[in-house]
Design a protein around this motif. Structure first.
Motif, short mmCIF file in Angstrom:
data_model
loop_
_atom_site.label_atom_id
_atom_site.label_comp_id
_atom_site.label_asym_id
_atom_site.label_seq_id
_atom_site.Cartn_x
_atom_site.Cartn_y
_atom_site.Cartn_z
N ALA A 33 1.06 -1.24 0.16
CA ALA A 33 -0.27 -0.35 0.01
C ALA A 33 0.87 0.74 0.08
O ALA A 33 1.96 1.04 0.81
N PRO A 34 0.24 2.05 -0.64
CA PRO A 34 0.99 3.20 -0.48
C PRO A 34 1.20 4.39 0.79
O PRO A 34 0.23 4.22 1.17
N PRO A 35 2.45 5.47 0.37
CA PRO A 35 1.58 6.25 2.14
C PRO A 35 1.00 7.22 2.03
O PRO A 35 0.70 7.17 0.54
N THR A 36 -0.04 7.58 2.40
CA THR A 36 -0.58 8.76 2.64
C THR A 36 1.09 10.14 3.29
O THR A 36 0.67 10.22 4.53
N LEU A 37 0.73 11.70 2.29
CA LEU A 37 1.88 12.18 2.98
C LEU A 37 0.70 13.12 3.34
O LEU A 37 -0.73 14.07 3.08
N ILE A 38 1.47 13.99 4.76
CA ILE A 38 -0.34 14.84 4.93
C ILE A 38 0.00 15.82 4.95
O ILE A 38 -0.88 16.71 5.38
N SER A 39 1.71 16.33 5.48
CA SER A 39 2.85 17.44 5.80
C SER A 39 3.68 17.42 5.46
O SER A 39 4.48 16.68 5.92
N ILE A 40 4.41 19.07 4.97
CA ILE A 40 5.67 19.44 4.52
C ILE A 40 6.02 20.72 6.01
O ILE A 40 5.22 21.28 5.39
N THR A 41 6.60 20.30 6.82
CA THR A 41 7.56 21.88 7.69
C THR A 41 8.67 22.13 6.85
O THR A 41 10.02 21.04 7.33
#
Length: 159
Positions: A33-41
């Motif tokens: 399953a591919p991951p889900t990117l939530i945010s980048i800081t």
């Protein structure tokens, strides 16, 4: 590549085939399953934190690969899926649904508290990033192993 995991997987399959005379096995590769990117800081000094949600309970799970490109399409569909930067999490035998924090930093500093893995890379502001899950693929015909990548995650723009 984690050699211990490779030999464990190979031994398990061989035992199944030879000792217990198993005939019900698949030659089709497992799809991760591919991951889900939530945010980048942006943490300053070329250091970024990426929050990711993922679930990969299969024992062949190895970690994640980060891709960066000038466009969303190229980040999700690079010309060569081997050219990303890896974050191996093979020490976790079973990965349940979880939120990960990845630190992207070109330096060799130790991980910040709470960070699951450090990815040694330099991100360019304005570029797009995407990730794929890495799974172990074992070829019994020639006793080799490699990584099989999942479908791409969503993309985020590097701030």
């Amino acid at each position: 590549m984690n050699r211990n995991l490779f030999f464990w997987a190979l031994t398990s399959v061989l035992l199944c085939l030879l000792v217990w005379n198993c005939t019900n096995y698949s030659t089709t590769a497992s799809v991760q399953a591919p991951p889900t990117l939530i945010s980048i800081t942006n943490n300053g000094n070329s250091n970024f934190t990426i929050k990711v949600r993922a679930q990969n309970p299969e024992f062949i799970f190895q970690g994640y690969r980060l891709y960066q490109a000038a466009t969303e399409s190229l980040a999700q569909n690079p010309n060569d899926t081997n050219l990303g930067t890896d974050c191996l999490l093979a020490q976790a035998a079973i990965v349940q649904p979880i939120e990960y924090l990845f630190e992207v930093d070109p330096s060799t500093n130790p991980n910040t508290a709470g960070v699951s893995c450090r990815i040694f890379a330099t991100l360019t502001p304005g570029s797009y990033i995407s990730m794929r899950t890495l799974g172990l693929a074992v070829n019994l015909a020639n006793s080799t192993s490699s990584y099989r990548v999942s479908l791409p995650s969503n993309t985020l723009i590097v701030p």
